[in-house]
Design a protein around this motif. Structure first.
Motif, PDB file in Angstrom:
ATOM      1  N   MET A   1       9.331 -29.822  89.877  1.00 21.76           N
ATOM      2  CA  MET A   1      10.070 -28.559  89.917  1.00 21.76           C
ATOM      3  C   MET A   1       9.121 -27.436  90.323  1.00 21.76           C
ATOM      4  SD  MET A   1      12.260 -26.657  86.907  1.00 21.76           S
ATOM      5  CE  MET A   1      13.379 -28.053  86.813  1.00 21.76           C
ATOM      6  N   GLU A   2       9.609 -26.533  91.177  1.00 20.92           N
ATOM      7  CA  GLU A   2       8.788 -25.430  91.638  1.00 20.92           C
ATOM      8  C   GLU A   2       8.973 -24.218  90.740  1.00 20.92           C
ATOM      9  OE1 GLU A   2      10.504 -25.218  95.414  1.00 20.92           O
ATOM     10  OE2 GLU A   2       9.087 -26.569  96.361  1.00 20.92           O
ATOM     11  N   LYS A   3       7.861 -23.555  90.454  1.00 24.27           N
ATOM     12  CA  LYS A   3       7.903 -22.380  89.587  1.00 24.27           C
ATOM     13  C   LYS A   3       7.875 -21.125  90.445  1.00 24.27           C
ATOM     14  CE  LYS A   3       5.417 -20.086  85.844  1.00 24.27           C
ATOM     15  NZ  LYS A   3       4.233 -20.121  84.986  1.00 24.27           N
ATOM     16  N   PHE A   4       8.906 -20.310  90.322  1.00 20.75           N
ATOM     17  CA  PHE A   4       8.986 -19.091  91.124  1.00 20.75           C
ATOM     18  C   PHE A   4       8.121 -18.003  90.522  1.00 20.75           C
ATOM     19  CE2 PHE A   4      12.580 -21.124  92.977  1.00 20.75           C
ATOM     20  CZ  PHE A   4      12.692 -20.563  94.226  1.00 20.75           C
ATOM     21  N   ARG A   5       7.489 -17.234  91.395  1.00 18.05           N
ATOM     22  CA  ARG A   5       6.785 -16.040  90.965  1.00 18.05           C
ATOM     23  C   ARG A   5       6.881 -15.022  92.094  1.00 18.05           C
ATOM     24  NH1 ARG A   5       1.868 -14.986  93.177  1.00 18.05           N
ATOM     25  NH2 ARG A   5       0.898 -16.627  94.405  1.00 18.05           N
ATOM     26  N   VAL A   6       6.718 -13.770  91.758  1.00 17.30           N
ATOM     27  CA  VAL A   6       6.786 -12.703  92.742  1.00 17.30           C
ATOM     28  C   VAL A   6       5.378 -12.301  93.125  1.00 17.30           C
ATOM     29  CG1 VAL A   6       7.498 -10.331  93.161  1.00 17.30           C
ATOM     30  CG2 VAL A   6       8.974 -11.860  91.865  1.00 17.30           C
ATOM     31  N   ASN A   7       5.126 -12.192  94.414  1.00 16.69           N
ATOM     32  CA  ASN A   7       3.819 -11.785  94.903  1.00 16.69           C
ATOM     33  C   ASN A   7       3.771 -10.264  94.963  1.00 16.69           C
ATOM     34  OD1 ASN A   7       1.500 -11.221  96.415  1.00 16.69           O
ATOM     35  ND2 ASN A   7       1.686 -13.156  97.539  1.00 16.69           N
ATOM     36  N   ARG A   8       2.869  -9.653  94.200  1.00 15.37           N
ATOM     37  CA  ARG A   8       2.792  -8.199  94.117  1.00 15.37           C
ATOM     38  C   ARG A   8       1.542  -7.647  94.794  1.00 15.37           C
ATOM     39  NH1 ARG A   8       6.665  -6.259  90.841  1.00 15.37           N
ATOM     40  NH2 ARG A   8       7.667  -7.714  89.428  1.00 15.37           N
ATOM     41  N   ARG A   9       0.908  -8.423  95.636  1.00 19.91           N
ATOM     42  CA  ARG A   9      -0.302  -7.957  96.305  1.00 19.91           C
ATOM     43  C   ARG A   9       0.070  -7.146  97.542  1.00 19.91           C
ATOM     44  NH1 ARG A   9      -3.044 -13.344  97.719  1.00 19.91           N
ATOM     45  NH2 ARG A   9      -0.897 -13.718  98.329  1.00 19.91           N
ATOM     46  N   ARG A  10       0.472  -5.925  97.324  1.00 20.21           N
ATOM     47  CA  ARG A  10       1.003  -5.120  98.422  1.00 20.21           C
ATOM     48  C   ARG A  10      -0.041  -4.871  99.509  1.00 20.21           C
ATOM     49  NH1 ARG A  10       5.784  -2.850  97.815  1.00 20.21           N
ATOM     50  NH2 ARG A  10       5.294  -1.273  99.378  1.00 20.21           N
ATOM     51  N   GLY A  11      -1.308  -4.810  99.140  1.00 17.53           N
ATOM     52  CA  GLY A  11      -2.331  -4.543 100.139  1.00 17.53           C
ATOM     53  C   GLY A  11      -2.800  -5.789 100.862  1.00 17.53           C
ATOM     54  N   ASP A  12      -2.348  -6.949 100.428  1.00 16.35           N
ATOM     55  CA  ASP A  12      -2.795  -8.214 100.996  1.00 16.35           C
ATOM     56  C   ASP A  12      -1.786  -8.664 102.046  1.00 16.35           C
ATOM     57  OD1 ASP A  12      -3.998 -10.568 101.516  1.00 16.35           O
ATOM     58  OD2 ASP A  12      -3.627 -11.495  99.565  1.00 16.35           O
ATOM     59  N   ALA A  13      -1.987  -8.250 103.269  1.00 14.86           N
ATOM     60  CA  ALA A  13      -1.025  -8.533 104.336  1.00 14.86           C
ATOM     61  C   ALA A  13      -1.078  -9.999 104.752  1.00 14.86           C
ATOM     62  CB  ALA A  13      -1.320  -7.655 105.545  1.00 14.86           C
ATOM     63  N   ILE A  14       0.075 -10.565 104.983  1.00  8.83           N
ATOM     64  CA  ILE A  14       0.168 -11.930 105.483  1.00  8.83           C
ATOM     65  C   ILE A  14       0.247 -11.856 107.007  1.00  8.83           C
ATOM     66  CG2 ILE A  14       1.542 -14.037 105.453  1.00  8.83           C
ATOM     67  CD1 ILE A  14       2.616 -13.116 102.730  1.00  8.83           C
ATOM     68  N   LEU A  15      -0.760 -12.407 107.673  1.00 14.49           N
ATOM     69  CA  LEU A  15      -0.828 -12.273 109.121  1.00 14.49           C
ATOM     70  C   LEU A  15       0.286 -13.062 109.797  1.00 14.49           C
ATOM     71  CD1 LEU A  15      -4.698 -12.496 109.657  1.00 14.49           C
ATOM     72  CD2 LEU A  15      -3.247 -10.455 109.530  1.00 14.49           C
ATOM     73  N   PHE A  29      19.299  -9.551 105.282  1.00 19.51           N
ATOM     74  CA  PHE A  29      20.084  -8.605 104.496  1.00 19.51           C
ATOM     75  C   PHE A  29      19.216  -7.420 104.108  1.00 19.51           C
ATOM     76  CE2 PHE A  29      18.009 -11.348 101.491  1.00 19.51           C
ATOM     77  CZ  PHE A  29      17.672 -10.538 100.419  1.00 19.51           C
ATOM     78  N   SER A  30      19.885  -6.326 103.802  1.00 19.97           N
ATOM     79  CA  SER A  30      19.247  -5.135 103.258  1.00 19.97           C
ATOM     80  C   SER A  30      19.683  -5.029 101.801  1.00 19.97           C
ATOM     81  CB  SER A  30      19.678  -3.891 104.041  1.00 19.97           C
ATOM     82  OG  SER A  30      19.004  -2.746 103.588  1.00 19.97           O
ATOM     83  N   LEU A  31      18.723  -4.954 100.891  1.00 21.38           N
ATOM     84  CA  LEU A  31      19.028  -5.060  99.468  1.00 21.38           C
ATOM     85  C   LEU A  31      20.054  -4.029  99.003  1.00 21.38           C
ATOM     86  CD1 LEU A  31      18.368  -6.471  96.786  1.00 21.38           C
ATOM     87  CD2 LEU A  31      16.544  -4.798  96.444  1.00 21.38           C
ATOM     88  N   PHE A 119      20.050 -16.739  97.419  1.00 19.03           N
ATOM     89  CA  PHE A 119      21.403 -16.332  97.049  1.00 19.03           C
ATOM     90  C   PHE A 119      22.049 -17.283  96.044  1.00 19.03           C
ATOM     91  CE2 PHE A 119      23.069 -12.987 100.129  1.00 19.03           C
ATOM     92  CZ  PHE A 119      21.798 -12.529 100.423  1.00 19.03           C
ATOM     93  N   TYR A 120      21.347 -18.369  95.694  1.00 16.31           N
ATOM     94  CA  TYR A 120      21.877 -19.261  94.662  1.00 16.31           C
ATOM     95  C   TYR A 120      21.985 -18.542  93.331  1.00 16.31           C
ATOM     96  CZ  TYR A 120      22.144 -23.880  96.877  1.00 16.31           C
ATOM     97  OH  TYR A 120      22.508 -24.958  97.628  1.00 16.31           O
ATOM     98  N   GLU A 121      20.870 -17.950  92.900  1.00 19.56           N
ATOM     99  CA  GLU A 121      20.814 -17.139  91.679  1.00 19.56           C
ATOM    100  C   GLU A 121      20.115 -15.846  92.066  1.00 19.56           C
ATOM    101  OE1 GLU A 121      21.848 -17.461  88.552  1.00 19.56           O
ATOM    102  OE2 GLU A 121      22.705 -19.489  88.651  1.00 19.56           O
ATOM    103  N   PHE A 122      20.872 -14.895  92.549  1.00 25.28           N
ATOM    104  CA  PHE A 122      20.284 -13.681  93.120  1.00 25.28           C
ATOM    105  C   PHE A 122      19.673 -12.823  92.020  1.00 25.28           C
ATOM    106  CE2 PHE A 122      20.192  -9.498  95.090  1.00 25.28           C
ATOM    107  CZ  PHE A 122      19.701  -9.805  96.343  1.00 25.28           C
ATOM    108  N   ASP A 123      18.381 -12.533  92.177  1.00 25.08           N
ATOM    109  CA  ASP A 123      17.644 -11.768  91.176  1.00 25.08           C
ATOM    110  C   ASP A 123      17.106 -10.493  91.820  1.00 25.08           C
ATOM    111  OD1 ASP A 123      16.033 -10.726  89.217  1.00 25.08           O
ATOM    112  OD2 ASP A 123      14.819 -12.526  88.926  1.00 25.08           O
ATOM    113  N   HIS A 124      17.745  -9.384  91.512  1.00 22.36           N
ATOM    114  CA  HIS A 124      17.389  -8.069  92.046  1.00 22.36           C
ATOM    115  C   HIS A 124      15.897  -7.759  91.846  1.00 22.36           C
ATOM    116  CE1 HIS A 124      17.702  -3.597  92.386  1.00 22.36           C
ATOM    117  NE2 HIS A 124      16.877  -3.619  91.362  1.00 22.36           N
ATOM    118  N   ASN A 125      15.359  -8.153  90.710  1.00 27.39           N
ATOM    119  CA  ASN A 125      13.987  -7.783  90.359  1.00 27.39           C
ATOM    120  C   ASN A 125      12.934  -8.439  91.252  1.00 27.39           C
ATOM    121  OD1 ASN A 125      14.732  -6.117  88.150  1.00 27.39           O
ATOM    122  ND2 ASN A 125      15.074  -7.938  86.902  1.00 27.39           N
TER     123      ASN A 125
END
Length: 208
Positions: A1-15, A29-31, A119-125
């Motif tokens: 099972m995969e564990k979801f987490r939110v990436n908060r490294r705003r300064g770390d750009a993904i090339l 979509f636009s939130l 969109f399966y379990e949409f989490d605003h946060n």
């Protein structure tokens, strides 16, 4: 099972934006636009995808109003994602396999490109204050299920191009990708339904 987490490294750009698709689809979509629509429609369930599947009239209304744009089915694998409006493109190592035009999308400041599995379990946060959404496998590998782009507010027509590498690379390198283009318009005039299977085929990974 995969564990979801939110990436908060705003300064770390993904090339290179590499999207791992679950549930066989990609969506734009636009939130704020999406949440305003769900509130108007009195949709309280987080199972947004199921709600659209069970309410065909609501689904068609969402397309006509540019609430979201789903592209499916596609294989549940990794894809390189590019946005033409950011002057991004695929080079001559890639071959264009598909091109479709004129899907509605309305934007309020930001546009998300993500796996339809969100969109399966949409989490605003998951989306607030983040440039991407990521999760880790049990092996500690970070995968990305959504990317945020800053886009001027307004109504747009979306074009989608699908690409395949001319010379395939070994796993885990992605060998397929999508380029999205946005053309700003004043008002929507009709809509195209990407779920018309007899008209559209987005599954670039299965194309020769």
């Amino acid at each position: 099972m995969e564990k979801f987490r939110v990436n908060r490294r705003r300064g770390d750009a993904i090339l290179e934006k590499i999207l791992t698709v679950s549930s066989y689809g990609i969506c734009l979509f636009s939130l704020d636009i999406l949440e305003e629509f769900l509130k108007k429609e009195k949709v309280r369930s987080k199972k947004v995808l199921k709600n659209f599947q069970d309410n065909h009239k609501r689904y068609l209304t969402s397309l006509a109003e540019g609430i979201w744009t789903p592209f499916l089915p596609v294989n549940s694998i990794k894809y390189i994602i590019k946005l033409d409006n950011y002057n991004q493109s695929f080079d001559d190592e890639w071959e264009e396999k598909l091109l479709y035009h004129n899907f509605n999308i309305e934007v309020k400041d930001t546009l998300w490109v993500g796996s339809i599995g969100l969109f399966y379990e949409f989490d605003h946060n998951k989306f607030i204050g983040n440039d991407e959404i990521s999760y880790q496998t049990l092996d500690g590998v970070t995968l990305y299920s959504g990317f945020r782009y800053n886009v001027d507010s307004g109504k747009y027509l979306v074009s989608i191009k699908g690409y395949a590498r001319k010379k395939k690379l070994d796993y885990p390198n992605p060998n397929f990708g999508f380029l999205f283009s946005l053309k700003k318009i004043d008002e929507f005039e009709g809509y195209n339904d990407p779920r018309e299977d007899e008209k559209y085929n987005f599954n670039v990974a299965d194309m020769e």
